[in-house]
Scaffold this motif. Structure first.
Motif, mmCIF file in Angstrom:
data_model
loop_
_atom_site.group_PDB
_atom_site.id
_atom_site.type_symbol
_atom_site.label_atom_id
_atom_site.label_comp_id
_atom_site.label_asym_id
_atom_site.label_seq_id
_atom_site.Cartn_x
_atom_site.Cartn_y
_atom_site.Cartn_z
ATOM 1 N N LEU A 21 0.834 -1.206 0.000
ATOM 2 C CA LEU A 21 0.000 0.000 0.000
ATOM 3 C C LEU A 21 0.869 1.256 0.000
ATOM 4 C CD1 LEU A 21 -2.810 1.287 0.205
ATOM 5 C CD2 LEU A 21 -2.645 1.081 2.695
ATOM 6 N N ILE A 22 1.883 1.285 0.852
ATOM 7 C CA ILE A 22 2.776 2.445 0.903
ATOM 8 C C ILE A 22 3.526 2.608 -0.416
ATOM 9 C CG2 ILE A 22 4.825 3.405 2.032
ATOM 10 C CD1 ILE A 22 3.881 2.047 4.611
ATOM 11 N N LEU A 23 3.964 1.493 -0.982
ATOM 12 C CA LEU A 23 4.693 1.546 -2.247
ATOM 13 C C LEU A 23 3.828 2.081 -3.385
ATOM 14 C CD1 LEU A 23 6.781 -1.746 -2.129
ATOM 15 C CD2 LEU A 23 7.660 0.578 -2.198
ATOM 16 N N LEU A 24 2.553 1.749 -3.397
ATOM 17 C CA LEU A 24 1.661 2.287 -4.424
ATOM 18 C C LEU A 24 1.507 3.798 -4.272
ATOM 19 C CD1 LEU A 24 -1.208 -0.341 -4.709
ATOM 20 C CD2 LEU A 24 0.465 0.265 -6.464
ATOM 21 N N VAL A 25 1.387 4.257 -3.034
ATOM 22 C CA VAL A 25 1.239 5.693 -2.784
ATOM 23 C C VAL A 25 2.502 6.448 -3.183
ATOM 24 C CG1 VAL A 25 0.918 7.443 -0.975
ATOM 25 C CG2 VAL A 25 -0.446 5.336 -0.946
ATOM 26 N N ILE A 26 3.658 5.879 -2.864
ATOM 27 C CA ILE A 26 4.928 6.531 -3.193
ATOM 28 C C ILE A 26 5.342 6.264 -4.637
ATOM 29 C CG2 ILE A 26 7.398 6.578 -2.660
ATOM 30 C CD1 ILE A 26 6.688 5.839 0.215
ATOM 31 N N GLY A 27 5.191 5.005 -5.054
ATOM 32 C CA GLY A 27 5.730 4.581 -6.341
ATOM 33 C C GLY A 27 4.970 5.084 -7.550
#
Length: 234
Positions: A21-27
């Motif tokens: 989830l964090i990676l989708l927001v950042i990535g």
């Protein structure tokens, strides 16, 4: 399987889900920027993003362990913010996993964004669509399979992490002992029956993930072509 094994499975799924989830927001914005920026320093950013692909995980874990040491500014800030230590905590596992799995999310998204026909984006811009509108109404629908690949790879890679999470999180049951570390612990203590269950589950999970990724990759180009043709006809 023992209660401790189930705790490791639950902790692993929690870590993988939160990391993805964090990676989708950042990535997602990072991949969009990399796909469209003309900046001459872009290769440097791409190299930094891809560094975990070639860097031994213990190297990243070692420097994160130093960065999260109790006397470090990061750890002091975290202590003042949460009242707890950062090293050998679940939060440290999340931070390490985000850094280590970043290329597995950014690269599929960047590849998809680069394949979006510029003519469609220019047409949307000429109709008054903002940058966010162009992304949401044109790029994102065309890159559905890329998002699925990114989610799948990010989640699966986090599940399989070992070196970096061992360095930064240790082996604390119920707190930092994820599935890969639990497997290592069972082998080290000669509990081969439990190790077979954990290893077999990881093999089956990895095989299913790879089948899904290859299937999505097979249809990704077809989907982009079909969507582009449909928009041209419209």
């Amino acid at each position: 399987m023992s209660h401790q094994d189930w705790l490791a499975i639950i902790l692993t799924l929690k870590l993988a889900g939160l990391t993805t989830l964090i990676l989708l927001v950042i990535g997602t914005p990072l991949a969009w920027w990399l796909a469209n920026t003309p900046w001459c320093g872009k290769p440097i950013v791409e190299a930094l993003v891809a560094l975990p692909l070639v860097l031994p995980p213990t190297v990243l874990g070692f420097y994160l362990l130093i960065a999260f040491a109790p006397s470090s500014p990061i750890a002091q800030f975290w202590l003042s913010l949460t009242g707890g230590n950062l090293a050998f905590s679940f939060s440290a596992l999340v931070i390490a996993s985000v850094l280590y799995s970043l290329p597995f999310v950014v690269q599929p998204l960047q590849s998809g964004f680069q394949q979006v026909p510029k003519a469609l984006l220019e047409t949307a811009a000429s109709l008054g669509a903002s940058g966010l509108d162009r992304f949401a109404s044109v790029a994102a629908p065309l890159c559905r399979s890329n998002f699925l690949v990114a989610i799948t790879l990010g989640f699966a890679h986090t599940v399989g992490e070992f070196g970096v999470v061992l360095m930064i999180g240790g082996n604390i049951p119920g707190r930092t002992q994820v599935l890969s570390i639990a497997l290592y612990d069972r082998v080290e203590s000669l509990q081969y029956s439990a190790a077979h269950w954990l290893a077999g589950g990881l093999i089956a999970f990895s095989f299913i993930v790879l089948c899904l990724v290859y299937r999505l990759n097979h249809y990704r180009g077809v989907d982009l072509g079909n969507n582009y043709s449909a928009r041209e006809q419209a």
